[in-house]
Motif scaffolding. Sequence first.
Motif, PDB file in Angstrom:
ATOM      1  N   ASP A 142       0.612  -1.043  -0.029  1.00 46.70           N
ATOM      2  CA  ASP A 142      -0.151  -0.113  -0.128  1.00 46.70           C
ATOM      3  C   ASP A 142       0.945   0.825  -0.203  1.00 46.70           C
ATOM      4  O   ASP A 142       0.885   1.807   0.405  1.00 46.70           O
ATOM      5  CB  ASP A 142      -1.146   0.233   1.112  1.00 46.70           C
ATOM      6  CG  ASP A 142      -2.554   0.546   1.620  1.00 46.70           C
ATOM      7  OD1 ASP A 142      -2.265   1.192  -0.370  1.00 46.70           O
ATOM      8  OD2 ASP A 142      -2.724   1.344   1.812  1.00 46.70           O
TER       9      ASP A 142
ATOM     10  N   ASP B  37      -0.454   4.874  -1.663  1.00 50.79           N
ATOM     11  CA  ASP B  37      -1.780   4.709  -0.748  1.00 50.79           C
ATOM     12  C   ASP B  37      -0.958   5.882   0.447  1.00 50.79           C
ATOM     13  O   ASP B  37      -1.830   6.618   1.191  1.00 50.79           O
ATOM     14  CB  ASP B  37      -3.065   4.060  -0.394  1.00 50.79           C
ATOM     15  CG  ASP B  37      -3.099   3.665  -1.653  1.00 50.79           C
ATOM     16  OD1 ASP B  37      -3.453   4.267  -2.941  1.00 50.79           O
ATOM     17  OD2 ASP B  37      -3.983   2.539  -2.122  1.00 50.79           O
TER      18      ASP B  37
ATOM     19  N   ASP C 254      -0.398   9.358  -0.281  1.00 45.87           N
ATOM     20  CA  ASP C 254      -1.489   9.501  -0.438  1.00 45.87           C
ATOM     21  C   ASP C 254      -1.792  10.665   0.870  1.00 45.87           C
ATOM     22  O   ASP C 254      -2.415  11.940   0.765  1.00 45.87           O
ATOM     23  CB  ASP C 254      -2.141   9.222  -1.220  1.00 45.87           C
ATOM     24  CG  ASP C 254      -1.921   9.458  -3.053  1.00 45.87           C
ATOM     25  OD1 ASP C 254      -0.809  10.228  -3.391  1.00 45.87           O
ATOM     26  OD2 ASP C 254      -1.762   8.833  -4.137  1.00 45.87           O
ATOM     27  N   ARG C 255      -2.303   9.577   1.520  1.00 41.49           N
ATOM     28  CA  ARG C 255      -2.321  10.047   2.496  1.00 41.49           C
ATOM     29  C   ARG C 255      -1.885  10.877   3.672  1.00 41.49           C
ATOM     30  O   ARG C 255      -1.902  11.651   4.555  1.00 41.49           O
ATOM     31  CB  ARG C 255      -2.861   8.193   3.668  1.00 41.49           C
ATOM     32  CG  ARG C 255      -3.877   8.553   3.294  1.00 41.49           C
ATOM     33  CD  ARG C 255      -4.731   6.819   4.203  1.00 41.49           C
ATOM     34  NE  ARG C 255      -3.827   6.182   4.302  1.00 41.49           N
ATOM     35  CZ  ARG C 255      -3.823   4.612   3.475  1.00 41.49           C
ATOM     36  NH1 ARG C 255      -4.361   4.465   2.711  1.00 41.49           N
ATOM     37  NH2 ARG C 255      -3.013   3.681   3.971  1.00 41.49           N
TER      38      ARG C 255
ATOM     39  N   GLU D 265      -7.943  10.391  -2.037  1.00 36.20           N
ATOM     40  CA  GLU D 265      -7.899   8.488  -2.313  1.00 36.20           C
ATOM     41  C   GLU D 265      -7.951   8.874  -4.857  1.00 36.20           C
ATOM     42  O   GLU D 265      -8.237   9.151  -4.757  1.00 36.20           O
ATOM     43  CB  GLU D 265      -9.042   8.149  -2.131  1.00 36.20           C
ATOM     44  CG  GLU D 265      -8.503   7.647  -0.437  1.00 36.20           C
ATOM     45  CD  GLU D 265      -9.658   7.185   0.146  1.00 36.20           C
ATOM     46  OE1 GLU D 265     -10.456   5.493  -0.724  1.00 36.20           O
ATOM     47  OE2 GLU D 265      -9.995   7.113   0.983  1.00 36.20           O
ATOM     48  N   ARG D 266      -7.587   7.605  -4.149  1.00 36.58           N
ATOM     49  CA  ARG D 266      -7.026   7.661  -6.061  1.00 36.58           C
ATOM     50  C   ARG D 266      -7.517   5.666  -6.212  1.00 36.58           C
ATOM     51  O   ARG D 266      -8.173   4.906  -5.943  1.00 36.58           O
ATOM     52  CB  ARG D 266      -5.404   6.749  -5.914  1.00 36.58           C
ATOM     53  CG  ARG D 266      -4.451   8.078  -5.990  1.00 36.58           C
ATOM     54  CD  ARG D 266      -2.472   7.097  -6.340  1.00 36.58           C
ATOM     55  NE  ARG D 266      -2.402   8.029  -5.803  1.00 36.58           N
ATOM     56  CZ  ARG D 266      -0.955   8.543  -6.873  1.00 36.58           C
ATOM     57  NH1 ARG D 266      -1.457   8.011  -7.907  1.00 36.58           N
ATOM     58  NH2 ARG D 266       0.335   9.071  -6.586  1.00 36.58           N
TER      59      ARG D 266
ATOM     60  N   HIS E 189      -6.843  10.669  -8.722  1.00 34.39           N
ATOM     61  CA  HIS E 189      -7.553  11.068  -7.457  1.00 34.39           C
ATOM     62  C   HIS E 189      -8.801  11.962  -7.561  1.00 34.39           C
ATOM     63  O   HIS E 189      -9.337  12.412  -8.082  1.00 34.39           O
ATOM     64  CB  HIS E 189      -6.495  12.415  -7.467  1.00 34.39           C
ATOM     65  CG  HIS E 189      -5.204  12.012  -6.732  1.00 34.39           C
ATOM     66  ND1 HIS E 189      -4.701  11.472  -5.718  1.00 34.39           N
ATOM     67  CD2 HIS E 189      -4.512  12.083  -7.779  1.00 34.39           C
ATOM     68  CE1 HIS E 189      -3.156  11.369  -5.645  1.00 34.39           C
ATOM     69  NE2 HIS E 189      -2.894  11.883  -6.772  1.00 34.39           N
TER      70      HIS E 189
END
Length: 449
Positions: free
Chosen positions: A302, A305, A308-309, A315-316, A378
Motif C-alpha cells: 500500500d 496510498d 497520498d494519505r 484517494e486514487r 485522484h
Amino acid sequence: MVSTFQHEAAVDRLRASYAALGPDQPVRLAKPTTNLFRPRQHVSVPGLDVSGLTGVISVDPDASTADVQGMCTYEDLVAATLPHGLMPYVVPQLRTITLGGAVSGLGIESTSFRSGLPHESVVETDIFTGGGEVVTTRPGDDLFDTFPNSYGSLGYATRLRIRLEKVPAYVAVRHLRFEDQEQLAAAIADIVATRSHDGSLVDGLDGVAFEPGESYLTLATWTDEPGPTSDYTGAQIYYRSLQQRSTDRLTIHDYLWRWDTDWFWCSRAFGAQHPVLRRLWPRRWRRSDVYMRLLGLDRRFDIADRLDRRAGRPERERVIQDVEIPVERLAEFLAWFDAEVGMRPVWLCPLVATRAWPTYPLDPGRVYVNVGFWGTVHVGPEAADAPRNRAIEDIVHGLGGHKSLYSEAFYDRATFDALYDGPGLARVKKQYDPDDRLTGLYDKAVGRR
C-alpha cells in the motif's frame, strides 16, 4: 525447441497436477508472471503445473506456420521465428504475454488493422478442458470459436498452430501529428481502407494522444533497405520520439518490443525515465515484467496510498483499461474521456476483426480503435466505488464499443452476458466442463475469483 516427447511429458504433468486437486478446489495456473490487472482472491491451493509448456515445438518456414506451447511468451516465440524471417501475424506489445494468454484473452498491436487479433491467425489448438481432457479444436468448432476472451473459463491452451508472415530486417517509421481529433479519426479510417498513406505502403499502424490538441499516428513500413537504426533500450525513450522526430528507423526486433522497455510510459512511475536513475537502472531490468513486479509490491504494501494519505491527497482510483471504439465515434470518446477522466497519454491502435467471434463480438470488417489508458485518478472517498471505471463502461457500451477483461470490470450479470455472449459461453462450458471445475468468466472478470 521443445521435442514432441517433451511436450507430451509436460501435458502428462499438467494432467497429474489437475488430478491431484480435490473436486471442490479451485483450478488455476501456477505461473511466475502475469499481465492481468484484476485483483483476485488469495487461495493456497497449488496451481496446475504448466512449467513444461513454455517453448516452441517447431517452425515450418515453407508453410509459414509454427507449433507453439500455450505458455510460451512472445519474447521466446519471436526469438524462434525471426531467424527464419517470420513473425506472428500480431505480436502484443509486452514480452511476457503468452501465446495462450493472448488467444484466450485478447492481444493487439500495430498489425491488427490488417490482421485482426492474435486468435485470428490460429489454425489449430489443443485445449486442456475442465473435464481433464485435451481436445484438439479448429475454426468452426464451438470450443475453438468460443475460446477467445474466455480467460481460462473454458480451459487452457497446451499447443497452438499459428500462421506466420514474412518480415524483412528493418522498419521505416513515420510519425504524423494531428491537432484535431476528428481529422485523426478520418486519417485512421483512410489508412485502414487503403493500407497506404501518400503513396507508401503501411504495414503497421498505431498512435498516441498526448493532449486534446496533440496526437500522433505512427505508420510503419517493412523494409530491407539497410541503414542506421534507433535504439530505445538505452537512454532514449520511444514514446517521446513521436514528438521529437517525424521519421525513424528500427530493426524489426526492436520495433516489436519498442513499447516494452518503458511499459509504454508507465515506467516513469518508478523513476526509470529520470536521466540519472536510468543510467543506474540495469538494461536487463528495463522491461515490463520488472515494472509489474514493482507494481505488485506497491499493492502489497500500500505504498502509493500511504504516501497520498501522508500528503493529504485524495484517494486514487486505478483506471487501467483497453477499450474498442468504432472509429467514427473515436473523437467523441476522447472528448468525453478528457472531460471526465483527464488522463493522458493514451494509446491508439486500430483493428479490424476478420470474422465473428461470439465472446468478443466485434463486427467483422468494421474499423475499431483500441484506446488504452493506464494510471490512477485522484477521486476522493468514492474511489472504492470505482466511479470513473463504471462511467467508462457506460460510455463504451453506449458508443457501440467493447471492453477487454484483463483488468477490473463492474458490469451487472445481465449486461455482462449480453456483451460477452453469456448463454453461448455457458453452453460450451457445460459441454467441456460438466462438473463446473473451472471458474466462470463473470466470476473471474467481475467477481475477482
